[in-house]
Design an enzyme around this catalytic site. Structure first.
Site, PDB file in Angstrom:
ATOM      1  N   SER A  44      74.551  42.742 -32.953  1.00  0.00           N
ATOM      2  CA  SER A  44      73.961  42.265 -31.704  1.00  0.00           C
ATOM      3  C   SER A  44      73.241  40.933 -31.926  1.00  0.00           C
ATOM      4  O   SER A  44      73.851  39.984 -32.394  1.00  0.00           O
ATOM      5  CB  SER A  44      73.047  43.345 -31.128  1.00  0.00           C
ATOM      6  OG  SER A  44      72.785  43.129 -29.765  1.00  0.00           O
ATOM      7  N   ASP A 157      78.310  46.490 -27.762  1.00  0.00           N
ATOM      8  CA  ASP A 157      77.235  46.277 -28.730  1.00  0.00           C
ATOM      9  C   ASP A 157      77.356  47.172 -29.967  1.00  0.00           C
ATOM     10  O   ASP A 157      77.471  48.394 -29.859  1.00  0.00           O
ATOM     11  CB  ASP A 157      75.900  46.552 -28.028  1.00  0.00           C
ATOM     12  CG  ASP A 157      74.719  45.959 -28.758  1.00  0.00           C
ATOM     13  OD1 ASP A 157      74.624  46.128 -29.972  1.00  0.00           O
ATOM     14  OD2 ASP A 157      73.886  45.321 -28.093  1.00  0.00           O
TER      15      ASP A 157
END
Length: 299
Positions: A44, A157
């Site tokens: 991320s 993610d």
């Protein structure tokens, strides 16, 4: 006696939304101590900062992030209702204008990013293709950013499966792994001290979006309790809880040699305009663990 081989150092940069700017401070502090990672892996926001470091673009990223105001964040938000609140096209078009997009294989420092395959929940390690595509996939927080399509699969993610990618650094051949866990202070006493009687707060940038403010206002008017969070607040808090729990589980089974834990409990997930504060705390996190780091490097 043969000369002892220098240990191969891996840097695992964790997920955490705007708290990820702390990674810049960590890297700066490591460089000042003469410690330069041989391998960088990120999840991320860790993928974004790690990519900038591996590509030699960290100075430019730091200047840009440090100058962000909430109005600048708003200009990069392209709202959609399909797959997430933000398409991300505007943001990554901006990145392509400002930063040179390279192939992952061409980076001076071996680098990888973690994403999650939406259909299967499989952990995906991104080690080839374009840098910005890998970052875009890794930061696609469900419900916030739309998924990224790669080779026919929808990726989201990496924090859903591996918030602090120590395992990827090990797979890249790192002997010593320095990891940064951005969620460490998001639960427990730090969060309680921050909130006191006010348990939730909507990120400032979201309060500035008129349609979202109106929607939140209409919903809150129907609630019986003023202390109940909005949908957005509850969702972001749930993401924090999930990533903290997953990170603790993964780190217990795949521990880092040195774990850095910036204390950023008062940061909302989308507080991207607060980079200078996060960078300072990143440096402080390294300083707190410096004696252990020095000992590990000498062993």
């Amino acid at each position: 006696m043969p000369e002892r081989r220098k240990p191969r150092i891996g840097l695992a940069l964790g997920a955490g939304g705007a708290r990820g700017w702390a990674h810049i401070g960590v890297i700066r502090a490591l460089n000042e101590k003469g410690i330069r990672p041989d391998v960088v892996c990120g999840t991320s926001m860790g993928a974004l900062v790690g990519a900038a470091h591996a590509a030699g673009e960290l100075d430019r990223l730091e200047r840009w992030a440090s100058g962000l105001a909430w109005t600048d964040v708003l200009k990069l938000v392209d709202v959609t209702w399909r797959g997430g609140l933000i398409k991300g096209q505007r943001l990554f078009d901006f990145f392509r204008e400002q930063f040179q997009d390279r192939d992952l294989a061409a980076l001076a420092v071996p680098y990888g990013a973690v994403a999650t395959e939406l259909a299967t929940g499989r952990e995906v390690w991104l080690r080839d293709g374009k840098v910005l595509d890998a970052v875009r996939a890794s930061i696609a927080m469900p419900g916030i950013f739309t998924p990224f399509e790669r080779d026919g699969a929808l990726l989201v993610d990496g924090g859903l499966v591996n918030p602090v990618p120590v395992s990827m650094c090990r797979a890249f051949g790192a002997d010593v792994v320095i990891a940064v866990d951005l969620g460490w202070a998001k639960l427990g006493r730090y969060r309680a001290q921050r909130n006191d009687a006010k348990e939730f707060h909507m990120p400032e940038w979201m309060e500035r979006i008129s349609w979202l403010s109106r929607l939140a206002g209409e919903m809150s008017a129907e609630e019986e309790s003023e202390s109940a969070p909005s949908i957005v607040e509850a969702f972001l808090a749930a993401i924090d809880i999930m990533q903290v729990r997953i990170a603790r589980s993964r780190l217990a089974g795949e521990p880092a040699d040195v774990l850095l834990t910036p204390v950023l409990a008062d940061f909302a997930t989308m507080d991207f305009h607060r980079a200078p504060e996060a960078i300072v705390e990143g440096r402080a996190a390294l300083e707190r663990m410096l004696p252990l780091l020095q000992q590990v490097m000498e062993d």
